[in-house]
Design a protein around this motif. Sequence first.
Motif, short mmCIF file in Angstrom:
data_model
loop_
_atom_site.label_atom_id
_atom_site.label_comp_id
_atom_site.label_asym_id
_atom_site.label_seq_id
_atom_site.Cartn_x
_atom_site.Cartn_y
_atom_site.Cartn_z
N VAL A 31 0.80 -1.22 0.00
CA VAL A 31 0.00 0.00 0.00
C VAL A 31 0.84 1.28 0.00
CG1 VAL A 31 -1.71 1.30 1.34
CG2 VAL A 31 -1.91 -1.17 1.13
N MET A 32 1.99 1.25 0.65
CA MET A 32 2.70 2.49 0.91
C MET A 32 3.99 2.71 0.12
SD MET A 32 2.10 2.69 5.02
CE MET A 32 2.54 4.42 5.16
N SER A 33 4.43 1.74 -0.66
CA SER A 33 5.71 1.89 -1.36
C SER A 33 5.77 3.13 -2.24
CB SER A 33 6.01 0.65 -2.20
OG SER A 33 6.40 -0.42 -1.37
N LYS A 34 4.76 3.36 -3.05
CA LYS A 34 4.80 4.51 -3.97
C LYS A 34 4.74 5.85 -3.23
CE LYS A 34 3.27 2.25 -8.15
NZ LYS A 34 2.27 2.17 -9.21
N PRO A 35 3.82 6.04 -2.25
CA PRO A 35 3.82 7.31 -1.54
C PRO A 35 5.10 7.54 -0.73
CG PRO A 35 1.81 6.07 -1.02
CD PRO A 35 2.67 5.22 -1.89
N VAL A 36 5.65 6.49 -0.15
CA VAL A 36 6.89 6.62 0.61
C VAL A 36 8.03 7.00 -0.33
CG1 VAL A 36 8.62 5.36 1.96
CG2 VAL A 36 6.18 5.13 2.50
N GLN A 37 8.08 6.39 -1.50
CA GLN A 37 9.12 6.73 -2.47
C GLN A 37 8.99 8.19 -2.89
OE1 GLN A 37 11.76 4.61 -3.64
NE2 GLN A 37 12.45 6.67 -4.14
N ALA A 38 7.78 8.65 -3.14
CA ALA A 38 7.57 10.04 -3.52
C ALA A 38 8.02 10.99 -2.41
CB ALA A 38 6.10 10.28 -3.87
N SER A 39 7.73 10.64 -1.17
CA SER A 39 8.15 11.46 -0.04
C SER A 39 9.67 11.51 0.07
CB SER A 39 7.54 10.90 1.25
OG SER A 39 7.99 11.62 2.36
N MET A 40 10.31 10.38 -0.10
CA MET A 40 11.78 10.33 -0.04
C MET A 40 12.41 11.14 -1.17
SD MET A 40 12.69 6.47 1.02
CE MET A 40 12.52 5.92 2.70
N ASP A 41 11.83 11.03 -2.35
CA ASP A 41 12.34 11.82 -3.48
C ASP A 41 12.22 13.32 -3.19
OD1 ASP A 41 12.96 9.47 -4.84
OD2 ASP A 41 11.14 9.52 -6.07
N SER A 42 11.12 13.71 -2.55
CA SER A 42 10.92 15.11 -2.18
C SER A 42 11.95 15.56 -1.14
CB SER A 42 9.49 15.29 -1.64
OG SER A 42 9.32 16.59 -1.13
N GLU A 43 12.23 14.69 -0.18
CA GLU A 43 13.23 15.00 0.85
C GLU A 43 14.60 15.27 0.21
OE1 GLU A 43 13.51 15.17 4.27
OE2 GLU A 43 11.39 14.88 4.70
N THR A 44 15.04 14.39 -0.65
CA THR A 44 16.36 14.57 -1.24
C THR A 44 16.37 15.76 -2.20
OG1 THR A 44 15.92 12.88 -2.94
CG2 THR A 44 17.06 12.16 -0.93
N ALA A 45 15.26 16.04 -2.86
CA ALA A 45 15.18 17.22 -3.74
C ALA A 45 15.33 18.50 -2.93
CB ALA A 45 13.86 17.21 -4.51
N GLY A 46 14.96 18.47 -1.66
CA GLY A 46 15.10 19.63 -0.80
C GLY A 46 16.53 20.10 -0.63
N LEU A 47 17.50 19.26 -0.96
CA LEU A 47 18.90 19.70 -0.88
C LEU A 47 19.15 20.94 -1.74
CD1 LEU A 47 21.01 16.40 -0.95
CD2 LEU A 47 20.51 17.87 1.01
N ALA A 48 18.45 21.05 -2.85
CA ALA A 48 18.63 22.23 -3.70
C ALA A 48 18.17 23.50 -2.97
CB ALA A 48 17.86 22.06 -5.01
N VAL A 49 17.12 23.39 -2.18
CA VAL A 49 16.64 24.53 -1.39
C VAL A 49 17.68 24.88 -0.32
CG1 VAL A 49 14.82 25.35 0.15
CG2 VAL A 49 14.22 23.94 -1.84
N ALA A 50 18.20 23.86 0.36
CA ALA A 50 19.22 24.09 1.38
C ALA A 50 20.45 24.77 0.75
CB ALA A 50 19.61 22.77 2.05
N LYS A 51 20.85 24.31 -0.41
CA LYS A 51 21.99 24.91 -1.11
C LYS A 51 21.74 26.39 -1.36
CE LYS A 51 24.37 24.67 -5.61
NZ LYS A 51 25.78 24.60 -5.26
N ALA A 52 20.57 26.73 -1.87
CA ALA A 52 20.23 28.12 -2.15
C ALA A 52 20.24 28.95 -0.87
CB ALA A 52 18.88 28.21 -2.84
N LEU A 53 19.71 28.40 0.20
CA LEU A 53 19.70 29.12 1.48
C LEU A 53 21.12 29.36 1.98
CD1 LEU A 53 16.82 27.23 3.29
CD2 LEU A 53 16.82 29.65 2.67
N LEU A 54 21.93 28.33 1.98
CA LEU A 54 23.29 28.46 2.49
C LEU A 54 24.15 29.39 1.63
CD1 LEU A 54 23.84 24.82 3.67
CD2 LEU A 54 24.29 26.82 5.06
N GLU A 55 24.02 29.29 0.33
CA GLU A 55 24.84 30.10 -0.53
C GLU A 55 24.35 31.55 -0.61
OE1 GLU A 55 25.17 27.98 -4.23
OE2 GLU A 55 26.57 26.53 -3.37
#
Length: 145
Positions: free
Chosen positions: A117-141
């Motif tokens: 039941v949860m594999s696809k939503p969990v995968q989408a959530s994890m992909d969103s988490e790792t994509a957030g690194l771009a936001v962190a990069k922008a904030l830090l830089e």
Amino acid sequence: MPSASRVIVINRPIDEVFAFFTEPANDPRWRSHVETIAAEGPPAVGRRIAQTVAGPGGRRIQADIVVTDYDPPRQYGFQVVAGPVRPHGDFRFTATDSGTEVEFSLNADLSGIKKLVMSKPVQASMDSETAGLAVAKALLEGEEN
């Protein structure tokens, strides 16, 4: 097993980058689904961080974590200990000529009905988490230091 990872280089010194990612108060700035977060005690292995995240239909989900690795400024790991899914996360930091390389990985061991039941939503959530690194990069830089 859902998993995600991403590597990004942030043009800031390793100590500064490590400090940013290990300070829970920064999480809502780069992790869009974090609604509340509060740490107990100083940074260390065993530290518990209470958080709620936006779940399906806007429902709040408790997703507390415990720090499993804390090796400044090289590694920071955590285990989710509350909520329906309990992934493990790991940050690794490496100084480079242009700043700091950040490698962020997440994985969750799902079995039985959760896997179905949860594999696809969990995968989408994890992909969103790792994509957030771009936001962190922008904030830090973009921050004045």
